[in-house]
Design a protein around this motif. Structure first.
Motif, short mmCIF file in Angstrom:
data_model
loop_
_atom_site.label_atom_id
_atom_site.label_comp_id
_atom_site.label_asym_id
_atom_site.label_seq_id
_atom_site.Cartn_x
_atom_site.Cartn_y
_atom_site.Cartn_z
N SER A 264 -21.64 32.33 -33.69
CA SER A 264 -21.19 32.27 -35.07
C SER A 264 -22.33 32.65 -36.03
CB SER A 264 -20.67 30.86 -35.38
OG SER A 264 -20.16 30.77 -36.69
N LYS B 196 -13.41 33.15 -36.59
CA LYS B 196 -12.49 32.96 -35.46
C LYS B 196 -12.07 31.49 -35.31
CE LYS B 196 -12.09 35.42 -31.09
NZ LYS B 196 -12.85 36.13 -30.05
N THR C 241 -19.27 22.96 -41.25
CA THR C 241 -19.54 22.28 -42.53
C THR C 241 -18.40 22.45 -43.53
OG1 THR C 241 -21.68 23.35 -42.14
CG2 THR C 241 -21.52 21.84 -44.01
N HIS C 242 -17.91 23.69 -43.68
CA HIS C 242 -16.84 23.94 -44.65
C HIS C 242 -15.57 23.19 -44.27
CE1 HIS C 242 -19.54 27.30 -45.60
NE2 HIS C 242 -18.94 27.36 -46.77
N TYR D 156 -17.51 19.23 -33.43
CA TYR D 156 -16.57 20.30 -33.76
C TYR D 156 -15.45 20.38 -32.72
CZ TYR D 156 -15.05 25.16 -34.70
OH TYR D 156 -14.31 26.30 -34.97
P1 A3P Z 1 -16.81 31.03 -36.20
O1 A3P Z 1 -17.84 31.97 -36.73
O2 A3P Z 1 -17.02 30.74 -34.74
O3 A3P Z 1 -15.42 31.44 -36.50
P2 A3P Z 1 -19.91 26.42 -41.32
O4 A3P Z 1 -18.81 25.95 -42.17
O5 A3P Z 1 -20.85 25.31 -40.90
O6 A3P Z 1 -20.62 27.59 -41.89
O7 A3P Z 1 -19.28 26.88 -39.93
C1 A3P Z 1 -18.50 28.04 -39.87
C2 A3P Z 1 -17.76 28.07 -38.56
O8 A3P Z 1 -16.72 27.08 -38.59
C3 A3P Z 1 -17.07 29.41 -38.33
O9 A3P Z 1 -17.03 29.60 -36.91
C4 A3P Z 1 -15.69 29.13 -38.93
O10 A3P Z 1 -14.68 30.00 -38.51
C5 A3P Z 1 -15.46 27.72 -38.42
N1 A3P Z 1 -14.42 27.02 -39.19
C6 A3P Z 1 -14.31 26.92 -40.52
N2 A3P Z 1 -13.20 26.23 -40.87
C7 A3P Z 1 -12.61 25.87 -39.71
C8 A3P Z 1 -11.42 25.15 -39.40
N3 A3P Z 1 -10.63 24.68 -40.36
N4 A3P Z 1 -11.11 24.98 -38.10
C9 A3P Z 1 -11.91 25.47 -37.13
N5 A3P Z 1 -13.04 26.17 -37.35
C10 A3P Z 1 -13.40 26.36 -38.64
#
Ligand code: A3P
Length: 280
Positions: free
Chosen positions: A119, A241, A45-46, A174
């Motif tokens: 995650s 990660k 999401t982020h 993703y």
């Molecule tokens: P991990 O815990 O496997 O590292 P959300 O934003 O929905 O909370 O999801 C968080 C997950 O997305 C985390 O996974 C985070 O590291 C990953 N994430 C966030 N930004 C990212 C990016 N720019 N590229 C790849 N993965 C990303």
């Protein structure tokens, strides 16, 4: 479970999402040009939010999640004058009616369930707004039963299944985003009706890479008004990660078998889930 979560319509929510707000979502006044950024927690999401915020001249404002806070949230959302991008982890069924009637644009990001589970396990451990959990084994059982915040991953995906081809809905994976960020960023800008040059697309891809986002977050002070996930405003908890396939370091072969059996049974008619057969 614990005092940080409560059940609403059989699904676990953070107590930061008040029952009154959840009950009143159907009175949300959607605008035709609203965009919803929807996901099961930990699906990226982020990342998508950052992509959208980096589109030049997009004239949009990212709001806090619609389900975060108390009843005053619905009033607060009226105060935005620009086009709103509203994040949420709600399933299709729980989205305010108005959004469906007005056919607002919706971006739904999905991640393979094993990596999502790993995650979310870490989020449970690191995020004070979630219950404490002792072991991966214990967490995986909760995840498979749907006894985690926002309920079952499987049911969340299934709630979107019959809407996946609607023209106001864009599904982003993703893993595909990881493989070819520019291509998927282009999909997003086109979907939003924004004209962005290829060199700008590449620039967004670079700025929203995992390492860039993680580094920038380390320097930033957390702004509680810039909250994307209703489970935390602390961005430092988010960038762990950012990899595909990390699940292999957690699942025993027996856990994988149990997981795959449930996946096959629950998702046998799901085309969305079909994308993930390669990631098991
Ligand atoms: P991990 O815990 O496997 O590292 P959300 O934003 O929905 O909370 O999801 C968080 C997950 O997305 C985390 O996974 C985070 O590291 C990953 N994430 C966030 N930004 C990212 C990016 N720019 N590229 C790849 N993965 C990303």
């Amino acid at each position: 479970q614990s005092s940080v979560l409560h059940k609403f319509k059989g699904i676990l929510f953070s107590t930061m999402s008040s029952e009154e707000l959840l009950n009143s979502l159907d009175s949300f006044d959607a605008r035709e040009d609203d965009v919803f950024l929807v996901s099961y927690p930990k699906s990226g999401t982020h990342w998508i939010a950052e992509v959208i915020e980096n589109i030049p001249n997009a004239r949009i404002t990212l709001t806090p999640p619609i389900e975060l806070g108390d009843i005053s949230k619905l009033e607060e959302l009226k105060t935005y004058s620009e086009r709103r991008v509203i994040p949420t982890h709600l399933s299709y069924d729980m989205l305010p009616m108005n959004i469906k009637q007005k056919q607002c644009k919706i971006i739904y990001i999905i991640r393979n369930p094993k990596d999502t589970a790993v995650s979310l396990f870490h989020y449970y451990r690191d995020n004070p707004n979630l219950p404490s959990i002792e072991t991966w084994h214990e967490f995986l059982e909760l995840f498979l039963r749907g006894d985690v915040v926002y309920g079952s991953w499987f049911d969340h995906i299934l709630s979107w299944e019959e809407h996946k081809n609607a023209k106001n809905i864009l599904i982003i994976f993703y893993e595909e985003m990881k493989k070819d960020p520019s291509k998927n960023i282009k999909k997003i800008t086109t979907f939003l009706g924004l004209n962005v040059s290829d060199s700008e697309i590449n620039k967004i891809a670079w700025k929203t890479s995992f390492s860039e986002m993680k580094n920038n977050t380390a320097e930033e002070n957390c702004d509680p008004n810039h909250t994307i996930c209703a489970l935390t405003s602390n961005r430092k908890l988010v960038f762990r990660k950012g990899a595909v396939g990390d699940w292999i370091n957690y699942f025993t072969s027996k856990q994988k078998r149990v997981f795959d059996e449930l996946f096959t049974e629950k998702m046998k008619h799901s085309e969305l889930a079909g994308h993930f057969r390669d990631y098991s």
